[in-house]
Motif scaffolding. Structure first.
Motif, PDB file in Angstrom:
ATOM      1  N   GLY A  46      41.598  40.164  43.534  1.00 30.01           N
ATOM      2  CA  GLY A  46      41.775  41.589  44.012  1.00 30.01           C
ATOM      3  C   GLY A  46      40.500  42.289  43.700  1.00 30.01           C
TER       4      GLY A  46
ATOM      5  N   GLY B 165      40.054  37.250  50.075  1.00 26.89           N
ATOM      6  CA  GLY B 165      41.192  37.127  49.639  1.00 26.89           C
ATOM      7  C   GLY B 165      41.702  35.766  49.776  1.00 26.89           C
TER       8      GLY B 165
ATOM      9  N   TYR C 171      51.004  35.891  50.061  1.00 24.12           N
ATOM     10  CA  TYR C 171      50.264  37.001  49.468  1.00 24.12           C
ATOM     11  C   TYR C 171      49.124  37.612  50.227  1.00 24.12           C
TER      12      TYR C 171
ATOM     13  N   THR D  33      49.077  41.786  50.877  1.00 26.87           N
ATOM     14  CA  THR D  33      48.071  42.489  50.605  1.00 26.87           C
ATOM     15  C   THR D  33      47.248  43.182  51.804  1.00 26.87           C
TER      16      THR D  33
ATOM     17  N   LEU E  45      50.571  39.198  42.740  1.00 23.40           N
ATOM     18  CA  LEU E  45      50.647  40.801  43.304  1.00 23.40           C
ATOM     19  C   LEU E  45      50.559  41.629  42.123  1.00 23.40           C
TER      20      LEU E  45
ATOM     21  N   SER F 114      46.603  41.873  41.394  1.00 27.52           N
ATOM     22  CA  SER F 114      45.791  42.235  42.382  1.00 27.52           C
ATOM     23  C   SER F 114      45.878  43.472  43.079  1.00 27.52           C
ATOM     24  N   LEU F 115      46.981  43.700  43.344  1.00 26.78           N
ATOM     25  CA  LEU F 115      47.025  45.137  43.772  1.00 26.78           C
ATOM     26  C   LEU F 115      46.293  46.240  43.270  1.00 26.78           C
TER      27      LEU F 115
END
Length: 262
Positions: A15, A25, A50, A54, A222, A225-226
């Motif tokens: 991320g 990514g 994923y 994202t 997630l 990474s977010l």
């Protein structure tokens, strides 16, 4: 528990790279998961879902800016989504076990990583070339741009399903070449708007037809990474993105050669 934390950190790393460079990514996540010991098929299937999650926020942002060429998204998706479904169905019907199609996945991953690395390294050359007067070959592609876009969608549908790589940088480069008058922001918006349904359908195909998705792994990635994407985006203004993109490209090139040859 340690694995869970490791996956969160992996998601945070990818991320952060995405936020800093704007690329990498899907190209970086799948190789990283494989290097961590996740089976190839699970890494690819999980990464596809994923990527769809994202990238979804990017579609909303570009839609608000009206920087998506929905007609081009339609041509791409008309080829890519059926191709993704057919590819997953063929894998499920032709092979009885994931180990039987492992070589197909690894070779596809290696080739798409090499292509992605080349696109990142030669992005400026591609842009300059697309801006110049075209020769006979270029004129042909420009004349038949929508048909070529549809055929490119089929190519993307097959190889994104097999590798989880290519829906981003490769598709953007293609749009840049086929539609040189399209503003850069519209290329990015159109690319993302196509990538989300493609990776979603390909990921769901891996989940339901092949069983190649680890939902716990997906959630861990997630979680990491977010927030990291948000942080990386803020830091990007203070760091030389071109240098970071070059480093990323050489890393992807090395990984691509590894997966395609060994």
């Amino acid at each position: 528990m340690l694995d869970f934390l490791l996956y969160i950190l992996s998601g945070a790393f990818v991320g952060l790279v995405v936020g800093l460079t704007g690329v990498g990514g899907g190209s970086l996540m799948t190789p990283l998961l494989i290097l961590l010991g996740i089976p190839y098929n699970i890494a690819i299937g999980t990464d596809l879902l994923y990527a769809s999650i994202t990238k979804a926020g990017g579609v909303a942002a570009h839609a608000r800016q009206k920087s998506i060429q929905w007609r081009l998204v339609g041509f791409l998706a008309a080829g890519s989504i059926p191709a993704a479904l057919v590819t997953a169905q063929l894998l499920s019907h032709v092979f009885t076990d994931a180990n039987e199609y492992k070589e197909i996945l690894t070779t596809s991953l290696g080739v798409m990583l090499i292509i992605t690395a080349a696109v990142i390294l030669f992005k400026r050359v591609l842009k300059d070339t697309s801006d110049r007067p075209r020769g006979p070959v270029g004129s042909f592609f420009q004349l038949h741009a929508t048909k070529v876009t549809f055929l490119a969608g089929i190519f993307l549908g097959v190889f994104v399903t097999l590798s989880s790589v290519g829906a981003g940088a490769f598709c953007a480069a293609l749009l840049m070449i086929l539609f040189p008058r399209l503003p850069a922001l519209h290329i990015v918006g159109t690319d993302i708007a196509h990538a989300v349904p493609l990776t979603l359908i390909a990921g769901l195909s891996h989940l339901f037809f092949l069983g190649n998705v680890d939902l716990v792994l997906l959630g861990s990635l997630l979680i990491g990474s977010l927030p990291a994407i948000h942080l990386g985006t803020k830091l990007a203004a203070r760091l030389p993105s071109s240098v970071l993109q070059s480093i990323l490209a050489f890393l992807l090139l090395g990984l691509g050669i590894k997966f395609s040859i060994f």
